[in-house]
Motif scaffolding. Structure first.
Motif, PDB file in Angstrom:
ATOM      1  N   SER A  95       0.661  -1.117  -0.014  1.00  0.00           N
ATOM      2  CA  SER A  95      -0.396   0.064   0.143  1.00  0.00           C
ATOM      3  C   SER A  95       0.724   1.028  -0.252  1.00  0.00           C
ATOM      4  O   SER A  95       0.535   2.188  -0.562  1.00  0.00           O
ATOM      5  N   VAL A  96       2.065   1.617   0.753  1.00  0.00           N
ATOM      6  CA  VAL A  96       3.202   2.372   0.825  1.00  0.00           C
ATOM      7  C   VAL A  96       3.174   2.568  -0.395  1.00  0.00           C
ATOM      8  O   VAL A  96       3.531   3.524  -0.684  1.00  0.00           O
ATOM      9  N   CYS A  97       4.145   1.049  -1.220  1.00  0.00           N
ATOM     10  CA  CYS A  97       4.455   1.941  -2.767  1.00  0.00           C
ATOM     11  C   CYS A  97       3.910   1.836  -3.471  1.00  0.00           C
ATOM     12  O   CYS A  97       3.836   2.875  -4.275  1.00  0.00           O
ATOM     13  N   CYS A  98       2.274   1.558  -3.504  1.00  0.00           N
ATOM     14  CA  CYS A  98       1.821   2.025  -4.443  1.00  0.00           C
ATOM     15  C   CYS A  98       0.726   3.578  -4.495  1.00  0.00           C
ATOM     16  O   CYS A  98       0.775   4.672  -5.228  1.00  0.00           O
ATOM     17  N   SER A  99       1.398   4.136  -3.011  1.00  0.00           N
ATOM     18  CA  SER A  99       1.279   5.654  -2.745  1.00  0.00           C
ATOM     19  C   SER A  99       2.357   6.641  -3.197  1.00  0.00           C
ATOM     20  O   SER A  99       2.019   7.758  -3.509  1.00  0.00           O
ATOM     21  N   LEU A 100       3.523   6.058  -3.723  1.00  0.00           N
ATOM     22  CA  LEU A 100       4.699   6.554  -3.957  1.00  0.00           C
ATOM     23  C   LEU A 100       5.038   6.705  -5.446  1.00  0.00           C
ATOM     24  O   LEU A 100       5.285   6.809  -6.389  1.00  0.00           O
ATOM     25  N   GLY A 101       3.062   5.942  -6.262  1.00  0.00           N
ATOM     26  CA  GLY A 101       3.340   6.113  -7.573  1.00  0.00           C
ATOM     27  C   GLY A 101       3.953   4.218  -8.133  1.00  0.00           C
ATOM     28  O   GLY A 101       3.476   4.554 -10.162  1.00  0.00           O
ATOM     29  N   ALA A 102       4.638   3.712  -7.197  1.00  0.00           N
ATOM     30  CA  ALA A 102       4.831   2.048  -8.502  1.00  0.00           C
ATOM     31  C   ALA A 102       3.317   1.156  -8.086  1.00  0.00           C
ATOM     32  O   ALA A 102       2.170   1.628  -7.810  1.00  0.00           O
ATOM     33  N   CYS A 103       3.517   0.053  -9.518  1.00  0.00           N
ATOM     34  CA  CYS A 103       2.754  -1.211  -9.109  1.00  0.00           C
ATOM     35  C   CYS A 103       3.470  -1.681  -8.308  1.00  0.00           C
ATOM     36  O   CYS A 103       4.067  -2.770  -8.245  1.00  0.00           O
ATOM     37  N   ALA A 104       2.093  -2.105  -6.979  1.00  0.00           N
ATOM     38  CA  ALA A 104       3.083  -3.118  -6.084  1.00  0.00           C
ATOM     39  C   ALA A 104       1.913  -4.505  -6.700  1.00  0.00           C
ATOM     40  O   ALA A 104       0.571  -4.926  -6.795  1.00  0.00           O
ATOM     41  N   ILE A 105       3.209  -5.531  -5.867  1.00  0.00           N
ATOM     42  CA  ILE A 105       2.422  -6.242  -6.767  1.00  0.00           C
ATOM     43  C   ILE A 105       3.187  -7.350  -5.381  1.00  0.00           C
ATOM     44  O   ILE A 105       4.419  -7.377  -4.812  1.00  0.00           O
ATOM     45  N   ASP A 106       2.548  -8.979  -5.810  1.00  0.00           N
ATOM     46  CA  ASP A 106       2.764  -9.957  -4.726  1.00  0.00           C
ATOM     47  C   ASP A 106       4.054 -10.956  -5.853  1.00  0.00           C
ATOM     48  O   ASP A 106       4.372 -10.527  -6.359  1.00  0.00           O
ATOM     49  N   PRO A 107       4.951 -11.524  -4.410  1.00  0.00           N
ATOM     50  CA  PRO A 107       6.088 -12.799  -5.849  1.00  0.00           C
ATOM     51  C   PRO A 107       5.132 -13.548  -6.143  1.00  0.00           C
ATOM     52  O   PRO A 107       5.961 -13.742  -7.395  1.00  0.00           O
ATOM     53  N   ALA A 108       3.654 -13.873  -5.268  1.00  0.00           N
ATOM     54  CA  ALA A 108       3.413 -15.117  -7.133  1.00  0.00           C
ATOM     55  C   ALA A 108       3.184 -14.247  -8.541  1.00  0.00           C
ATOM     56  O   ALA A 108       3.033 -14.745  -9.339  1.00  0.00           O
ATOM     57  N   ALA A 109       3.063 -12.755  -7.754  1.00  0.00           N
ATOM     58  CA  ALA A 109       2.494 -12.558  -9.043  1.00  0.00           C
ATOM     59  C   ALA A 109       3.800 -12.432 -10.382  1.00  0.00           C
ATOM     60  O   ALA A 109       3.797 -12.211 -11.312  1.00  0.00           O
ATOM     61  N   LEU A 110       4.856 -11.385  -9.779  1.00  0.00           N
ATOM     62  CA  LEU A 110       5.841 -11.290 -10.444  1.00  0.00           C
ATOM     63  C   LEU A 110       6.286 -13.045 -11.279  1.00  0.00           C
ATOM     64  O   LEU A 110       6.372 -12.940 -12.183  1.00  0.00           O
ATOM     65  N   GLU A 111       6.269 -14.086 -10.393  1.00  0.00           N
ATOM     66  CA  GLU A 111       6.342 -15.423 -11.299  1.00  0.00           C
ATOM     67  C   GLU A 111       6.048 -15.486 -11.895  1.00  0.00           C
ATOM     68  O   GLU A 111       5.901 -16.051 -13.275  1.00  0.00           O
ATOM     69  N   ARG A 112       3.862 -15.147 -12.524  1.00  0.00           N
ATOM     70  CA  ARG A 112       3.545 -15.402 -13.485  1.00  0.00           C
ATOM     71  C   ARG A 112       3.994 -14.957 -14.718  1.00  0.00           C
ATOM     72  O   ARG A 112       3.995 -15.004 -15.872  1.00  0.00           O
ATOM     73  N   ASP A 113       4.252 -13.124 -14.152  1.00  0.00           N
ATOM     74  CA  ASP A 113       5.011 -12.211 -14.890  1.00  0.00           C
ATOM     75  C   ASP A 113       6.408 -12.405 -15.708  1.00  0.00           C
ATOM     76  O   ASP A 113       6.622 -12.872 -16.664  1.00  0.00           O
ATOM     77  N   ILE A 114       7.000 -13.378 -15.225  1.00  0.00           N
ATOM     78  CA  ILE A 114       8.216 -13.867 -15.772  1.00  0.00           C
ATOM     79  C   ILE A 114       7.870 -14.900 -16.569  1.00  0.00           C
ATOM     80  O   ILE A 114       8.437 -14.876 -17.705  1.00  0.00           O
ATOM     81  N   LEU A 115       7.316 -16.071 -15.741  1.00  0.00           N
ATOM     82  CA  LEU A 115       6.561 -16.909 -16.991  1.00  0.00           C
ATOM     83  C   LEU A 115       5.965 -16.388 -18.385  1.00  0.00           C
ATOM     84  O   LEU A 115       5.722 -17.225 -19.495  1.00  0.00           O
ATOM     85  N   ALA A 116       5.484 -15.417 -17.854  1.00  0.00           N
ATOM     86  CA  ALA A 116       4.312 -14.823 -19.100  1.00  0.00           C
ATOM     87  C   ALA A 116       5.455 -14.189 -20.462  1.00  0.00           C
ATOM     88  O   ALA A 116       5.532 -13.851 -21.512  1.00  0.00           O
ATOM     89  N   GLY A 117       6.874 -14.003 -19.584  1.00  0.00           N
ATOM     90  CA  GLY A 117       8.132 -13.295 -20.435  1.00  0.00           C
ATOM     91  C   GLY A 117       7.966 -12.193 -20.306  1.00  0.00           C
ATOM     92  O   GLY A 117       8.726 -11.695 -21.517  1.00  0.00           O
ATOM     93  N   ARG A 118       7.509 -11.444 -19.358  1.00  0.00           N
ATOM     94  CA  ARG A 118       7.626  -9.775 -18.811  1.00  0.00           C
ATOM     95  C   ARG A 118       9.368  -9.752 -18.764  1.00  0.00           C
ATOM     96  O   ARG A 118       9.371 -10.740 -17.729  1.00  0.00           O
TER      97      ARG A 118
END
Length: 351
Positions: free
Chosen positions: A209-232
């Protein structure tokens, strides 16, 4: 004046901080005496409290993220525009006068360098007064909120890391692994140089929530794994944790030919997939503390954009409450969503 008693937070033993009366530090000819207002609890202070990092000693007075009032200058200090009573922060990286000339712009590499709050024989900023070479004072009198002065040091760490990572590449997007205090500062430092697309990985909702307030798209580690598998992939990735698992994720998320900047210091030894570096021609950049230029840039930004930093103060505790707060943070490193400050000023009823 030696013999004047002041209160300090003393590491009586590992896992045992005590508020004790100590002698006010002695002012040497080239020093400045600062009355401390607020000092931040850094992750390295927590590791010092537990004895994990081997960089703090029993009997020590820690503290290096601080802001206070200039009370007195040594006899040999030449006036340079900072008057007594000024609000100042302290650059805790102390370097000899000779090395300041030999290592301009990279003072942190100087052999003589020592750090206030790390060096055991120098009482630091978890005390009501501290002494520092006057050359390490940075005026911040224009701050609207003096508490922000205690955030300048970690912001300098982030500004330096961003400069290191972007030294040989341009990036319009970045990934930050870790949403704790240093990760949050990386968020701000990237925005400062125009990297507007920022993704931040953090498992804990309050920190996301703090990171979002600073303008980032904040995700959890599981979402990062999905992004990496999808080629991002990202052109530059910051590991603000410094563990084998997070470095592995950082390398996996970096573009071919991309840059990974290691900022976090969770573990002194990491396991790394060498092929993820060599065969993909990725660059791994280490970043440690900052130069004087970085620190001054952090102070200037804090004066200009202090309102952006205020949300990074999770809470403020009194000196008397600090031992319990250290214990709480040591038991759960995510107990605070952002930085906790210690109010070093005496309560009104004691004045």
């Amino acid at each position: 004046m030696k013999g004047v008693a002041v209160k300090a937070l003393v590491l009586a033993d590992f896992y045992d901080l005590q508020v004790l009366e100590v002698d006010r530090p002695t002012l040497e000819p080239h020093d400045a005496l600062v009355r401390i207002l607020y000092t931040g609890i850094c992750g390295s202070d927590i590791h010092g409290y537990t004895g994990e990092n081997g960089r703090r000693r029993v009997g020590q007075i820690m503290g290096h993220e601080t802001v206070g009032i200039l009370e007195e200058l040594g006899a040999d200090v030449a006036p340079r525009g900072i008057s007594l009573g000024s609000l100042v922060t302290i650059n805790p990286l102390v370097v000899s006068a000779e090395d300041l000339l030999r290592y301009p712009g990279r003072e942190q590499h100087a052999p003589s360098m020592w750090v206030l709050g790390v060096r055991a024989d120098r009482p630091a900023a978890f005390a009501q007064y501290t002494v520092i070479p006057a050359a390490n004072l940075v005026p911040v009198g224009e701050l609207d909120d003096p508490r922000v002065g205690a955030l300048i040091e970690p912001l300098a760490v982030a500004i330096h890391a961003v400069a290191r990572a972007l030294e040989k590449c341009c990036a319009d997007s970045a990934l930050i692994i870790g949403g704790g205090p240093i990760g949050q500062m990386l968020n701000i430092a990237l925005a400062r140089v125009g990297v507007n697309s920022r993704t931040q990985v953090e498992p804990h909702e309050a920190r996301r929530s703090v990171c979002c307030s600073l303008g980032a798209c904040a995700i959890d580690p599981a979402a990062l794994e999905r992004d990496i598998l999808a080629g991002r992939r990202w052109p530059v990735v910051f590991d603000a944790v410094g563990a084998s698992q997070t470095l592995e994720s950082a390398l996996a998320a970096a573009d071919v030919g991309g840059t990974v900047c290691l900022v976090g210091m969770h573990s002194p030894t990491l396991t790394v997939d060498a092929y993820a570096i060599s065969t993909q021609e990725r660059t791994v950049v280490g970043s440690f503390v900052y130069s004087r230029m970085d620190f001054d840039a952090a102070a200037a930004y804090s004066v200009e954009q202090g309102a952006r930093l205020v949300p990074l103060i999770d809470s403020v505790v009194s000196l008397e409450e600090a031992p319990a707060e250290f214990a709480r943070l040591a038991a759960d490193g995510t107990a605070a969503a952002a930085r906790v400050l210690v109010d070093m000023t005496p309560p009104l009823d004691s004045l």
